[in-house]
Design an enzyme around this catalytic site. Sequence first.
Site, mmCIF file in Angstrom:
data_model
loop_
_atom_site.group_PDB
_atom_site.id
_atom_site.type_symbol
_atom_site.label_atom_id
_atom_site.label_comp_id
_atom_site.label_asym_id
_atom_site.label_seq_id
_atom_site.Cartn_x
_atom_site.Cartn_y
_atom_site.Cartn_z
ATOM 1 N N CYS A 177 0.795 -1.345 0.125
ATOM 2 C CA CYS A 177 0.051 0.161 -0.159
ATOM 3 C C CYS A 177 0.809 1.536 0.057
ATOM 4 C CB CYS A 177 -1.039 -0.105 1.206
ATOM 5 S SG CYS A 177 -0.150 0.004 2.704
ATOM 6 N N HIS A 192 -1.935 1.192 6.891
ATOM 7 C CA HIS A 192 -2.461 1.064 5.784
ATOM 8 C C HIS A 192 -2.823 2.360 5.008
ATOM 9 C CE1 HIS A 192 -4.023 -1.155 2.315
ATOM 10 N NE2 HIS A 192 -5.201 -0.479 2.287
ATOM 11 N N HIS A 221 -6.138 1.614 -3.359
ATOM 12 C CA HIS A 221 -5.326 1.234 -2.528
ATOM 13 C C HIS A 221 -4.671 -0.194 -3.138
ATOM 14 C CE1 HIS A 221 -7.782 -1.468 -0.053
ATOM 15 N NE2 HIS A 221 -8.545 -0.944 -0.987
#
Length: 168
Positions: A76, A128, A140
């Site tokens: 990510c 994240h 993402h």
Amino acid sequence: MAKLHKHSVYLFYLIGVVLFFSSCGTRKYTVKPAERASGAADAMANLHSKNLYKFITDWAGVRYKFGGSDKNGIDCSGFALLLEKQIYGVDLPRVSKDQASVAKRKNPDRLEEGDLIFFAFGGGRVDHVGVYLNNGYFVHASTSRGVIVDDLNLPVYQNAMVKTGSAR
């Protein structure tokens, strides 16, 4: 005894079926995958930046790989780093928690295309990051689905979102 065992099996089977059907009825707010796909397609169609559209379509489906930074696998923070650099000319740190520390806080209700969204799935620390698109959608590198456009309004994301901001 065998007759009693046979009735027990049927009873457990019946209870399982009843529980299954009753649990399906309690999902009032479930978003169907087709609705999410339609929303994701609309978000992509409504992007202001043609370069962002091309970047996302070029990376869509690339598998997740922790520490990865190319089309053989990406994580990510690597995805956010490349996107922000190539589309907006912004240099970000490599790790999502460090990216969060340099992003200027922004109200989630005022997100704009290219803003960063930070999540803490494993507790209080940022672990994240995604990039906001529009209409409640973001892109993402998902650990289970690779690079994907997702619905930010899903409870899993709403419950884990800890910061939104801009590095620009």
